[in-house]
Design a protein around this motif. Structure first.
Motif, PDB file in Angstrom:
ATOM      1  N   LYS A 134      -0.037  -0.073 -57.255  1.00 38.57           N
ATOM      2  CA  LYS A 134       0.044  -0.564 -58.636  1.00 38.57           C
ATOM      3  C   LYS A 134      -0.819   0.284 -59.562  1.00 38.57           C
ATOM      4  CE  LYS A 134      -1.217  -4.687 -57.331  1.00 38.57           C
ATOM      5  NZ  LYS A 134      -1.137  -4.448 -55.877  1.00 38.57           N
ATOM      6  N   GLN A 135      -1.922   0.799 -59.047  1.00 39.94           N
ATOM      7  CA  GLN A 135      -2.793   1.683 -59.839  1.00 39.94           C
ATOM      8  C   GLN A 135      -2.049   2.949 -60.251  1.00 39.94           C
ATOM      9  OE1 GLN A 135      -5.793   1.819 -61.779  1.00 39.94           O
ATOM     10  NE2 GLN A 135      -6.922   1.197 -59.922  1.00 39.94           N
TER      11      GLN A 135
ATOM     12  N   GLN B  38      -3.039  -8.562 -57.587  1.00 37.26           N
ATOM     13  CA  GLN B  38      -4.003  -7.861 -58.433  1.00 37.26           C
ATOM     14  C   GLN B  38      -4.186  -6.425 -57.969  1.00 37.26           C
ATOM     15  OE1 GLN B  38      -7.645 -10.063 -58.117  1.00 37.26           O
ATOM     16  NE2 GLN B  38      -7.941  -9.629 -55.946  1.00 37.26           N
ATOM     17  N   THR B  39      -4.707  -5.620 -58.894  1.00 37.07           N
ATOM     18  CA  THR B  39      -4.896  -4.196 -58.626  1.00 37.07           C
ATOM     19  C   THR B  39      -6.334  -3.932 -58.213  1.00 37.07           C
ATOM     20  OG1 THR B  39      -3.222  -3.661 -60.298  1.00 37.07           O
ATOM     21  CG2 THR B  39      -4.676  -1.876 -59.571  1.00 37.07           C
TER      22      THR B  39
ATOM     23  N   ASP C 235       1.495   0.392 -50.791  1.00 40.11           N
ATOM     24  CA  ASP C 235       1.646  -1.040 -51.056  1.00 40.11           C
ATOM     25  C   ASP C 235       1.129  -1.870 -49.887  1.00 40.11           C
ATOM     26  OD1 ASP C 235       3.543  -0.709 -49.117  1.00 40.11           O
ATOM     27  OD2 ASP C 235       5.242  -1.375 -50.323  1.00 40.11           O
TER      28      ASP C 235
ATOM     29  N   ASP D 106      -4.283   2.084 -54.434  1.00 40.26           N
ATOM     30  CA  ASP D 106      -3.336   0.978 -54.601  1.00 40.26           C
ATOM     31  C   ASP D 106      -2.099   1.490 -55.341  1.00 40.26           C
ATOM     32  OD1 ASP D 106      -1.950  -1.351 -55.158  1.00 40.26           O
ATOM     33  OD2 ASP D 106      -3.717  -2.472 -55.779  1.00 40.26           O
TER      34      ASP D 106
ATOM     35  N   ARG E 109       0.817   2.271 -62.869  1.00 36.08           N
ATOM     36  CA  ARG E 109       0.294   2.104 -64.230  1.00 36.08           C
ATOM     37  C   ARG E 109      -0.144   3.435 -64.821  1.00 36.08           C
ATOM     38  NH1 ARG E 109      -3.462  -3.387 -63.573  1.00 36.08           N
ATOM     39  NH2 ARG E 109      -1.727  -4.835 -63.158  1.00 36.08           N
TER      40      ARG E 109
END
Length: 420
Positions: free
Chosen positions: A215-216, A153-154, A129, A213, A219
């Protein structure tokens, strides 16, 4: 003349005196004894500096990939396919306030496959992060730069190892497809972009980790926004790692996340017991080397002192006949031993510290990273280690001189003077 300095005066005359021909009175065997101390001290410096440097480098690489302490879901197994745990901002703030904790960051992992036109390779995609500390990877960056994690954003940028880049024919700036199997019927694909290439020399990790990342990864795993594989904690004092880890364990033992999952606190030593047990064994090797080197230096000095005593038998007999007692004569030869040990230690310090400095500065001696996890011989000699080695050598050498000095008590002055 001050009688309190009589022994020192005689010792100086014996040690620094000259022969009739003008040469130094020190016999060759004594010079060899001095060289033995110098070489022994040099070997002790190198042994301690190399082993401490090796342990620190390997330890730092393991910690760089895994942190000092990890807090994960209690149901996690030892693989990188983890069960998520829900982490709140309040929990992070609470952990940051714990004594001894320097830094806290979230992470998540996903198992995947990198696919190029000609090759494919398994890997672990580790998500970080915006709080991630890039210091470790910046130190080992070969090309490009680290990516910026934007909370809004990712990014598809990743950091890949030189090992994987060479294996798959990739370079900085390239993009590649990666596939992640969620279940038998679902495979997710992502196109990732290489923004930097790192090389730590630790092949076990270099061939696995691709940094992406957070967030990647969340998901790809299909998790909620607050779900992560765990929290990575860094402490401000490695020597207190076990104590801090234990405190955090009891602090988190009765806490659960919003779904009722239990937190599991483990230090890097518990996560990688084989590596740290192996590093601990190296301390035994150093102890054995130190004992052997001190023994060799001590015995060479014993032989040197015995030769000096035998060569000065007539002088001892004359001094005894003049009234000097055994205790005073022993002090004379212990002073001589002090001069010899000091000279050997002076040379040993000069040679040992010079080698350590040259190797740490210019890295002349290289290693095979595939076998040693390092590409050069590491050197780490602290002031404390330097003082302890010198002090230990001095004390052990002087204690070993006490035995041969008793030979003086067996010398009969009347018999010695008669036969001389």
């Amino acid at each position: 003349m001050n009688l309190l300095n009589l022994e020192l005066f005689i010792a100086k005359k014996v040690h620094f005196g000259r022969t009739a021909g003008g040469g130094n009175a020190t016999p060759p065997a004594v010079r060899i004894a001095v060289m033995g101390i110098a070489l022994g001290l040099t070997m002790m410096f190198l042994s301690v500096a190399i082993v401490i440097g090796f342990k620190k480098e390997v330890r730092n690489k393991v910690i760089g990939f895994g942190s000092h302490i990890q807090i994960t879901n209690f149901d996690n197994n030892t693989s990188y396919e983890t069960t998520p745990v829900m982490v709140s901002d309040a929990l992070e703030d609470e952990l940051r306030a714990c004594p001894g904790v320097r830094h806290v960051e979230r992470f998540a992992t996903a198992l995947g496959i990198i696919k190029t036109e000609t090759d494919c390779q398994g890997m672990v995609l580790k998500g970080v992060d915006e709080d991630f500390d890039w210091t470790f990877f910046r130190d080992y960056l070969k090309e490009g730069d680290v990516f910026t994690v934007d909370p809004a954003q990712t990014t598809a940028d990743v950091l890949i190892s030189q090992y994987l880049a060479d294996m798959l024919g990739l370079k900085c700036g390239d993009s590649f497809l990666s596939y992640f199997v969620q279940n038998v019927e679902e495979v997710r694909a992502r196109k990732l972009h290489i923004c930097g290439i790192y090389e730590t020399g630790y092949a076990d990790y270099d061939k696995l980790f691709v940094i992406a990342d957070l967030k990647q990864v969340i998901r790809l795993n299909g998790w909620d926004g607050d779900a992560v594989s765990g929290l990575a904690l860094f402490v401000d004092d490695y020597d207190r790692l076990d104590a801090i880890s234990e405190q955090l364990y009891f602090h988190m033992i009765d806490k659960t996340d919003r779904l009722g999952n239990t937190f599991y606190v483990r230090s890097i030593k518990e996560l990688n017991p084989m590596i740290f047990n192996w590093l601990s064994v190296l301390d035994i090797n150093v102890a054995v080397i130190l004992v052997l080197m001190m023994a060799v230096a001590g015995f060479t000095m014993i032989s040197g002192l015995l030769i000096i005593i035998l060569e000065r038998t007539r002088m001892i007999g004359v001094l005894k006949a003049l009234g000097q007692d055994n205790r005073s004569l022993r002090k004379v030869f212990l002073y001589i031993s002090t001069f010899l040990i000091g000279k050997g230690m002076l040379w040993g310090n000069g040679i040992g510290l010079a080698i350590c400095f040259i190797q740490s500065r210019f890295h002349l001696i290289s290693l095979d990273p595939s076998n040693y996890y390092l590409d050069t011989v590491p050197i780490d000699l602290s002031l404390t280690s330097w003082i302890l080695i010198n002090l230990g050598t001095w004390v052990v050498s002087m204690l070993m001189m006490l035995g041969p000095s008793y030979l003086i008590t067996q010398i009969n002055p009347a018999r010695t003077i008669r036969f001389e």
